[in-house]
Structure formats: structure tokens, C-alpha cells
Scaffold this active site. Structure first.
Site, PDB file in Angstrom:
ATOM      1  N   PRO A   2      22.526   1.178 117.244  1.00  0.00           N
ATOM      2  CA  PRO A   2      22.938   0.552 118.497  1.00  0.00           C
ATOM      3  C   PRO A   2      23.628   1.512 119.462  1.00  0.00           C
ATOM      4  O   PRO A   2      24.709   2.029 119.177  1.00  0.00           O
ATOM      5  CB  PRO A   2      23.882  -0.563 118.045  1.00  0.00           C
ATOM      6  CG  PRO A   2      23.481  -0.845 116.637  1.00  0.00           C
ATOM      7  CD  PRO A   2      23.077   0.486 116.087  1.00  0.00           C
ATOM      8  N   GLU A   3      22.966   1.771 120.573  1.00  0.00           N
ATOM      9  CA  GLU A   3      23.568   2.514 121.684  1.00  0.00           C
ATOM     10  C   GLU A   3      23.831   1.480 122.777  1.00  0.00           C
ATOM     11  O   GLU A   3      23.726   0.289 122.527  1.00  0.00           O
ATOM     12  CB  GLU A   3      22.613   3.619 122.152  1.00  0.00           C
ATOM     13  CG  GLU A   3      22.251   4.590 121.025  1.00  0.00           C
ATOM     14  CD  GLU A   3      21.280   5.686 121.444  1.00  0.00           C
ATOM     15  OE1 GLU A   3      21.248   6.046 122.628  1.00  0.00           O
ATOM     16  OE2 GLU A   3      20.546   6.176 120.573  1.00  0.00           O
TER      17      GLU A   3
END
Length: 273
Positions: free
Chosen positions: A2-3
Site C-alpha cells: 500500500p502506497e
DNA sequence: AGTGGCTCCTGAGCGC
DNA sequence: TGCGCTCAGGAGCCAC
């Protein structure tokens, strides 16, 4: 992993399903994942609080609970936060379950790098890891001059600078590589060698790739899922990440792989200078 | 200030 | 089928 676009997608789907709901109790299966206030038990501290609103700062998800407590979540590599309307069995990677007055919220993480942490809401912005974060790339106030300021005087590679959360918040390996490809900049370039025209291009590329990532509901290269358990679609749009040895979608040349800033970096030797 | 290495972890992929 | 190895990596920390 997750960015920014993935955390934003989790934020949106989580808000849609849990805003206004009350936490009845919590089960913690792996205590290191659930950090509480000193001397307070995690489950006791979240009990009977309502999910008031959900924010995001960089890759951090900030869940504001009633009574001035905020639950900060960082997913690192493989963290997931998924809402289930009905009862859901836990598996060996489920570390925390929050039972709500309707449905339940499961926090799981295969590699156990991620963390949930409770802090007083008033002090959230002073928490060291949040206070150190650089500007939000999608804020209205963010533009090429802001990026230029953040990069000024830095002598590291541009890839290292983009991954440094103090310089700019929310980029990880995927979106950093994609933004550099779009800007036509070789990731190993020294930051102080960039011309103003290149910084303008890079700034636009960062914002474009993040916005498109959000629109596609994130990149599910492997493990990522949103709060409804759904995959994103942006992996189909990737130009370089995970494509080493394949043809460049721009020029047809072969994409190269190199360790830069300690990370696997994929780029086009022809399109990126 | 910058870089490289180590740490935390598990699973996937590969050679044999 | 399974063993042992390598790799993936966000970010904090430490040594140089």
C-alpha cells in the site's frame, strides 16, 4: 504494497462501510501489531468508541474515534484492513479483529511489518513519524516549486529522494518508478543535476500517476486489497514496475533493472535520461 | 549528508 | 514431494 493510492482507496471504502459505527470490543491475536497508550490495554481503549471520520497522511491511515482517540494504521508491505458485514473466521495472519455494532473489521498482515497504534487525537500531529512527513503531493498547495524546495541541496539519487517520506509523503517503489518513467528521468540521476524543466515534468508525473492510481483503485501487484476485499486495477497500467526484461511500452526497447537506493528499480534506458 | 547493511517477517519461485 | 536457497521490501537504526 500500500502506497498513497492504495491507502486512499482503503480510506474511501472503509469510510463508506464503517463511519458512525461503534466498536463493541476488540480481539488481539498478535499483540505487537496493536500498539496502545502506555499502561492501557488496546481492547479496553477502543471499546465503545465510534468511528467518527477517517483521514490519510502519506501512507498512514488515521481513524478518528470518539473521545479524542485516533487509530493510526501503517500497512507496510502486506497489511490489510477489511470490513465484513457478517461473521468472518480468522486465519493465521489475522492480528486484530474489531467487532462493530454492525459487522467486523479485520486487520491482517502476512509479513507482520505493519502496525496499528492508538494515540490521543490532539497529539497525533506531533507523533514523530507523522511530524517528519513531507508535503502531500495531491494537496492543492503542492506544485513544482514546492517539490523543487524539497529537493534543493540534496545530493542523493532522485529515486532515493522520492522514496524519502520526509521529502514527499506517500510514494513507494511502484509509483516512484512509474513517475520517473513518465518524466523521462533516469532514477539514478543525482537530484542536484535536475533542471527546472525536469522538476516540473516530475511533479506533474507524480500527481498524474497518483491520481490515476486512485482512479484505478490502487495497484494489486500481489497482496493489496481495499477495505471491501477488492483488488485494484492499476497493475494493468504499469509501464515499468515489475516489467524488467520486457518491452518498453513507449519505445519497444528492453526495460532494465538496477538496484538504486537499495531498491529494485526498473526503467527504460532509452526513454529515461 | 549520503550510503550501505541489518532487522523485522513470510511466501513465492527456483534448482536439484 | 520437498529441501534449501534467494528474493521481495517500508522504514528505523547504526556504522562509516
Amino acid at each position: 504494497m500500500p502506497e498513497l493510492p492504495e491507502v486512499e482507496s482503503i480510506r474511501l471504502t472503509l469510510a463508506k462501510n464503517t463511519l458512525g459505527k461503534k466498536i463493541l470490543d476488540a480481539e488481539v491475536f498478535w499483540p505487537p501489531a496493536a500498539v496502545s497508550l502506555p499502561g492501557m490495554e488496546f481492547g479496553e481503549l477502543v471499546k465503545d468508541r465510534t468511528i467518527d471520520f477517517i483521514n490519510r497522511r502519506g501512507k498512514y491511515l488515521l481513524i478518528n474515534l470518539s473521545g479524542d482517540i485516533t487509530l493510526i494504521v501503517h500497512f507496510r508491505m502486506t497489511g490489510r484492513l477489511i470490513y465484513y458485514l457478517g461473521k468472518q473466521p480468522v486465519d493465521k495472519h489475522t492480528h486484530v479483529v474489531l467487532h462493530l455494532d454492525e459487522g467486523e473489521l479485520h486487520y491482517s498482515d502476512i509479513r507482520k511489518f505493519g502496525r496499528m497504534q492508538l494515540v490521543p487525537t490532539k497529539k497525533a500531529s506531533e507523533i514523530s513519524f507523522l511530524a517528519k512527513l513531507g508535503p502531500e503531493p495531491l494537496d492543492e498547495a503542492f506544485a513544482f516549486d514546492k517539490l523543487g524546495q524539497q529537493l534543493a541541496g540534496k545530493k542523493c539519487t532522485i529515486k532515493a529522494a522520492l522514496l524519502d517520506q520526509r521529502v514527499i509523503a506517500g510514494l513507494g517503489n511502484i509509483y516512484a518508478d512509474e513517475a520517473l518513467f513518465r518524466a523521462g528521468i533516469y532514477p539514478g540521476r543525482k537530484t542536484d543535476s535536475l533542471k527546472v524543466s525536469e522538476i516540473i515534468l516530475l511533479c506533474n508525473s507524480i500527481q498524474d500517476v497518483l491520481n490515476e492510481g486512485i482512479k484505478a483503485k490502487g495497484t494489486s501487484f500481489r497482496d493489496y486489497r481495499d477495505a471491501e476485499g477488492n483488488k485494484g486495477m492499476f497493475q494493468e497500467k504499469l509501464m515499468v514496475y515489475g516489467r524488467a526484461g520486457q518491452e518498453c511500452k513507449g519505445c519497444g526497447g528492453i526495460l532494465a533493472k538496477e538496484k538504486i537506493a537499495g531498491r529494485t528499480t526498473v526503467y527504460c534506458p532509452n526513454c529515461q535520461k
